[in-house]
Write a protein that holds these residues in place. Structure first.
Motif, PDB file in Angstrom:
ATOM      1  N   HIS A   1      12.693 121.987 -54.720  1.00 62.66           N
ATOM      2  CA  HIS A   1      11.552 121.106 -54.960  1.00 62.66           C
ATOM      3  C   HIS A   1      11.202 120.255 -53.747  1.00 62.66           C
ATOM      4  O   HIS A   1      10.046 120.207 -53.317  1.00 62.66           O
ATOM      5  N   ASP A   2      12.182 119.536 -53.192  1.00 64.98           N
ATOM      6  CA  ASP A   2      11.903 118.601 -52.099  1.00 64.98           C
ATOM      7  C   ASP A   2      11.398 119.320 -50.849  1.00 64.98           C
ATOM      8  O   ASP A   2      10.445 118.870 -50.208  1.00 64.98           O
ATOM      9  N   ARG A   3      12.030 120.417 -50.499  1.00 64.05           N
ATOM     10  CA  ARG A   3      11.613 121.165 -49.306  1.00 64.05           C
ATOM     11  C   ARG A   3      10.216 121.739 -49.495  1.00 64.05           C
ATOM     12  O   ARG A   3       9.374 121.693 -48.589  1.00 64.05           O
TER      13      ARG A   3
ATOM     14  N   ARG B   1       7.886 120.572 -51.477  1.00 62.41           N
ATOM     15  CA  ARG B   1       6.906 119.486 -51.494  1.00 62.41           C
ATOM     16  C   ARG B   1       6.555 119.030 -50.079  1.00 62.41           C
ATOM     17  O   ARG B   1       5.378 118.835 -49.759  1.00 62.41           O
TER      18      ARG B   1
END
Length: 231
Positions: free
Chosen positions: A150-152, A154
């Motif tokens: 998710h973080d990467r 985003r």
């Protein structure tokens, strides 16, 4: 009334490991005067060679196949210049693999139990550059799929969207929320032609194929969550 009598039929390549499915699709599509099945394959590894040989306009691609599956086949095909449009065939409307195929540039997906006339219409639409996935289905599919990175994802999506002007970014978010061009125009006080111009610029700037990919990118960037209450 005559309508482009010399226009060649839409060439379709069918890729499915089940011979009965291929035969059924070929029979169905072959009954439409403006469509022509140019080839069949049971393994996505055969697709590049068949595309080079027959130059189809649309590829109907099954996901689950032995050997190279439809996901790898879609990614391989859509990375090529001048690639035909790809429509994913699946038995699952929320299959996370469908989302991966859409990210790779597939024009949409069809359930295998879709009525024949709708499959024929979908092939025509895709050949015209129109995705065969409604905005509401796009959102439902996105909402059901949990992403592990998710973080990467985003951060990467926000970096890409930074290429857009503020107005283009606003339009991209509206596309992600499933708004039609007319609805976007009403919300933002733009004419429909202006909205179409912005959408075209977004596709060009971000090297995307269709509105589905705009919606996925807006979702990845977290923009659909940030203002969800306002949508």
């Amino acid at each position: 009334m005559t309508t482009a009598p010399n226009r060649p039929p839409i060439g379709v390549l069918i890729v499915d490991d089940d011979p009965l499915v291929r035969a059924g699709l070929a029979l169905m599509l072959g009954g439409a005067p403006d469509l022509r099945v140019v080839g069949e394959a049971g393994d996505a590894a055969d697709v590049p060679q068949l595309v080079d040989r027959h130059s189809p306009d649309v590829v109907l691609m099954d996901i689950r196949m032995p050997g190279m599956d439809g996901l790898a086949g879609t990614e391989l095909l859509r990375a090529r210049p001048g690639a035909p449009e790809v429509v994913i065939l699946t038995t699952f409307d929320a299959d996370r693999h469908v989302l991966r195929a859409l990210r790779a540039g597939a024009a949409g997906f069809l359930l295998k139990d879709t009525p024949p006339e709708e499959i024929v219409d979908a092939v025509r639409r895709v050949a015209q550059g129109r995705p065969v996935l409604s905005p509401s289905v796009t959102r439902r599919l996105i909402d059901r799929v949990a992403e592990s990175d998710h973080d990467r994802r985003r951060a990467r999506a926000r970096e890409r969207l930074a290429q857009l002007t503020d107005r283009e970014r606003t339009v991209a978010v509206a596309v992600g929320r499933g708004r039609s061009n007319a609805e976007i125009g009403a919300e933002l006080h733009f004419s429909v032609p202006t909205v179409k111009t912005h959408v075209s610029r977004i596709l060009t700037k971000l090297d995307l194929n269709n509105r589905v990919q705009i919606a996925l990118l807006a979702h990845d960037a977290g923009l659909l969550d940030d203002g969800a209450a306002a949508g």
